[in-house]
Design an enzyme around this catalytic site. Structure first.
Site, mmCIF file in Angstrom:
data_model
loop_
_atom_site.group_PDB
_atom_site.id
_atom_site.type_symbol
_atom_site.label_atom_id
_atom_site.label_comp_id
_atom_site.label_asym_id
_atom_site.label_seq_id
_atom_site.Cartn_x
_atom_site.Cartn_y
_atom_site.Cartn_z
ATOM 1 N N ASP A 566 0.846 -1.192 0.000
ATOM 2 C CA ASP A 566 0.000 0.000 0.000
ATOM 3 C C ASP A 566 0.883 1.245 0.000
ATOM 4 O OD1 ASP A 566 1.067 -0.043 2.520
ATOM 5 O OD2 ASP A 566 -0.829 -0.426 3.553
ATOM 6 N N ASP A 567 0.315 2.391 0.297
ATOM 7 C CA ASP A 567 1.094 3.625 0.233
ATOM 8 C C ASP A 567 1.728 3.971 1.570
ATOM 9 O OD1 ASP A 567 0.674 3.987 -2.446
ATOM 10 O OD2 ASP A 567 -1.291 4.901 -2.099
#
Ligand code: WTA
Length: 694
Positions: A566-567
């Site tokens: 994910d980020d």
């Protein structure tokens, strides 16, 4: 004090291990797959394996299978090792849960109906059993020569005094207490005092800025704040109380919220008392006030599922989440993982270099070691001050037998060369641990060969703030290690690897790492926002806990963590949300848009690369770069400041306006020939402009 330390060490020196003896015949029979490539495998030194708590793969498998087939028996037995004022309801399953958000609210309960207290189990239990004289904390300050040694009785007394103070200030069970301190013994003492009275502590890492601190205080509505006048890290002074005052101003202005009491430890090593800002009525000096309170304090018995603490962590979106860990499950999981991940045995001197501001410090500086009556080193400083030999000097000074550290620090020290390490004996070491980010095989090998003299196994532990304790790790002594591989799940942990479509994969594969069923240490909710907890961890893949990490499973069934999917960035082992950094950048009046990605960095693991678009009347300059970096320092903390700022005329967006970070990551890594498909971009020419602007 020196004499006392020496006396104590005489009793506590770890058994000397004979030098390098790679007993391959013993270890080979423990491999799952004896065909595994020879060069990929490092056999556990025979002497270690012979003495370890779990010394074979089959012994591990027996316990692993039992924990899954009969959790009542397995976890019931483990939990029975602690004191319960009232036993959990044994007529019901020891764990109740729902991981499937479609079937109703997600929940996890362990040891329901049981009453206990984590502080009691960490301190009173040992003192009452006659171990009060045993060393608990060996504190080493930032400057060589500063130390403090506290026995289990010493710590218990100090904890009781702080607990009594908190009660006198009206803190009750369930109230939140914020702790913002440097790594002095009073930090874990403050945590334990909260645990004793059932207050929920929220420790905020001392590197966070006043704005971050304010956000966390407001979110949890902390009644009391515990801090110290200042801290020292290398040559720097951290003006902690000043930051606290700024934060409390923000709380008042932005949230109309007032913290009632601020207890300040006078850390005169860092900042002279007269230079500490003060608010009469709210602020009280720790040493003077606490000494007036009794060293006895009754324990608040807590139901197993009541909260023990909250800890904020960054996700891919939104503000940090205050994850809640509960009394019973966290205690049992922290205690058991500590014992096995570090093969902890009587006589060990344990040192976890993490700060209590992170989950690693919660579980393996504070709770895990104390629940196992360990003696541990607490270090306030940094590995390179006054020189890069500091860690090795501390290891010799305290005869440390287990060292648990982060790859970023190991890389920093490896870069200083072997000579400075070899200047110190390090004979006391018998086990090394790694946590927080993937450790590359190269760094692993250096840690193993140079620091551990090829004598100490390395336990690479994968886990998260959300998991409470270690989840996947190379159980020391039980099987051969593979450099850079976390290997196998701990007792009761059931990893599942999904493909792109969310289908469970079997055998060797690569994909998304999820966990099938709860283990006692899993966080139960996000403070004040259960929906966010469900959405973040249980909505992506039905019925499973989503870790946010990717991994690979090899032919031996060993799991290799490949990093976040994910980020979320991992900079020097610190979890940083790209969204939060972007938010701080666009708060600058001249910044119209920002997109942040990570790129590989020799020492930090990942570093931060920010693409920034400016308003039409702004002129790019170095001064403006610094202002933007300062905006991040101010809003989050210095550790989150971008390393690179790239002036971007435009950002690569899809027609629906979503930034394609995949492309930005390639540009940041200078992989211009590998940008991939850009046809779905609203304006593909942006990519060329960005590359030209490098
Ligand atoms: C990463 C720290 C590879 C991972 C305890 C995870 C690791 C995040 C390892 C959690 C490891 C942690 N190998 N990656 N041994 N340990 N990570 O919440 O991406 O600060 O999701 O907890 O760190 O970071 P957190």
């Amino acid at each position: 004090a020196e004499r006392r330390l020496r006396r104590m060490l005489e009793h506590l020196v770890a058994p000397q291990l004979s030098t390098v003896s790679l007993d391959r015949s013993v270890c080979l029979s423990q491999t799952a797959n004896a065909n595994a490539a020879q060069e990929d495998v490092v056999y556990v030194p025979g002497d270690f394996a012979r003495k370890s708590l779990i010394s074979s793969r089959s012994q591990y498998e027996e316990l692993y299978n039992e924990a899954i087939a009969d959790p009542n028996a397995f976890w019931g037995r483990v939990a029975a090792g602690y004191f319960w004022q009232k036993l959990w309801d044994t007529s019901k399953p020891i764990c109740n849960y729902n991981f499937d958000a479609d079937k109703g609210p997600v929940f996890v309960e362990w040891f329901k109906g049981g009453y206990t207290n984590v502080c009691y189990n960490a301190l009173d239990r040992h003192v009452l059993a006659g171990h009060g004289h045993q060393m608990c904390f060996l504190w080493e300050g930032n400057d060589p020569g500063q130390n403090a040694y506290l026995t289990y009785s010493d710590v218990l007394k100090k904890v009781c005094q702080v607990a009594n103070f908190l009660r006198a200030r009206g803190v009750k069970k369930g109230d939140r207490v914020c702790i913002y301190m440097s790594m002095i013994c009073e930090l874990p003492i403050a945590m334990l005092a909260c645990a004793r009275i059932g207050a929920v502590h929220s420790v905020v890492f001392g590197g966070f800025s006043s704005e971050s601190l304010a956000g966390r205080i407001l979110d949890c509505q902390a009644k009391v704040l515990l801090t110290c006048s200042g801290g020292r890290r290398a040559n720097k002074v951290l003006p902690l109380k000043q930051i606290v005052d700024d934060a409390l101003q923000i709380c008042l202005k932005e949230g109309n919220f007032r913290v009632e009491t601020c207890l300040v430890y006078d850390n005169s090593f860092a900042i002279p008392r007269q230079n500490v800002p003060w608010v009469q009525g709210r602020d009280v000096w720790w040493q003077e006030t606490i000494s007036q309170f009794s060293v006895d304090s009754p324990v608040e018995w807590m139901e197993a599922e009541e909260p023990l603490f909250m800890l904020y962590t960054s996700g891919s979106t939104g503000k940090p989440k205050g994850l809640i860990h509960t009394v019973g499950g966290y205690m049992v999981y922290a205690g058991l993982t500590f014992k096995h991940a570090f093969d902890h045995q009587a006589g060990d001197i344990f040192w976890c270099t993490a700060d209590c501001g992170w989950i690693t410090g919660h579980t393996y500086v504070a709770y895990g070691p104390l629940l196992n009556r360990a003696t541990s080193v607490i270090f306030e400083g940094v590995p390179t001050f006054p020189d890069a030999g500091r860690w090795w000097q501390i290891i010799d000074k305290y005869q440390v037998s287990i060292l648990y550290a982060a790859p970023t620090a190991i890389r920093t020290l490896a870069a200083q060369g072997d000579e400075i390490v070899r200047k110190y004996s390090r004979k006391s070491l018998r086990l090394l641990g790694s946590v927080g980010e993937p450790i590359s095989p190269k760094t692993w090998q250096w840690f193993y060969d140079v620091v551990g003299d090829s004598r100490c196994p390395i336990v690479d532990t994968w886990w998260q703030t959300e998991t409470g304790g270690c989840m996947i790790f190379s159980l020391p002594g039980a099987w051969p290690m593979k450099p850079g591989c976390a290997s196998l799940p701990f007792f009761g942990v059931q990893p599942v690897i999904l493909d792109q479509e969310g289908k469970e994969q079997h055998g060797p594969c690569e994909g998304y790492l999820c966990i099938k069923a709860p283990w006692p240490g899993v966080a139960r909710t996000v403070f004040g926002d259960h929906e966010r907890y469900e959405n973040t961890y249980f909505k992506t893949w039905k019925g499973l806990y989503t870790t946010g990490d990717g991994c690979r499973r090899d032919a031996d069934g060993f799991i290799w963590i490949t990093g976040r999917v994910d980020d979320v960035l991992n900079v020097s082992g610190h979890r940083i949300s790209t969204g939060e950094v972007e938010g701080a950048l666009v708060s600058h009046p001249l910044c119209t848009e920002a997109a942040v990605v990570g790129y590989d960095h020799e020492v930090k693991g990942q570093a931060i690369y920010a693409f920034v678009s400016l308003s039409h009347d702004a002129t790019p300059s170095d001064a403006l770069k610094k202002q933007l970096q300062d905006a991040v320092r101010k809003q989050i903390g210095a550790f989150a400041a971008p390393d690179v700022i790239h002036w971007a005329v435009g950002l690569p967006k899809t027609r629906s306006g979503k930034i394609m970070r995949r492309i930005l990551r390639k540009i940041a890594a200078r992989q211009f020939n590998d940008i991939g498909d850009t046809s779905s971009l609203a304006d593909p020419s942006v990519v060329d402009q960005l590359i030209k602007g490098m």
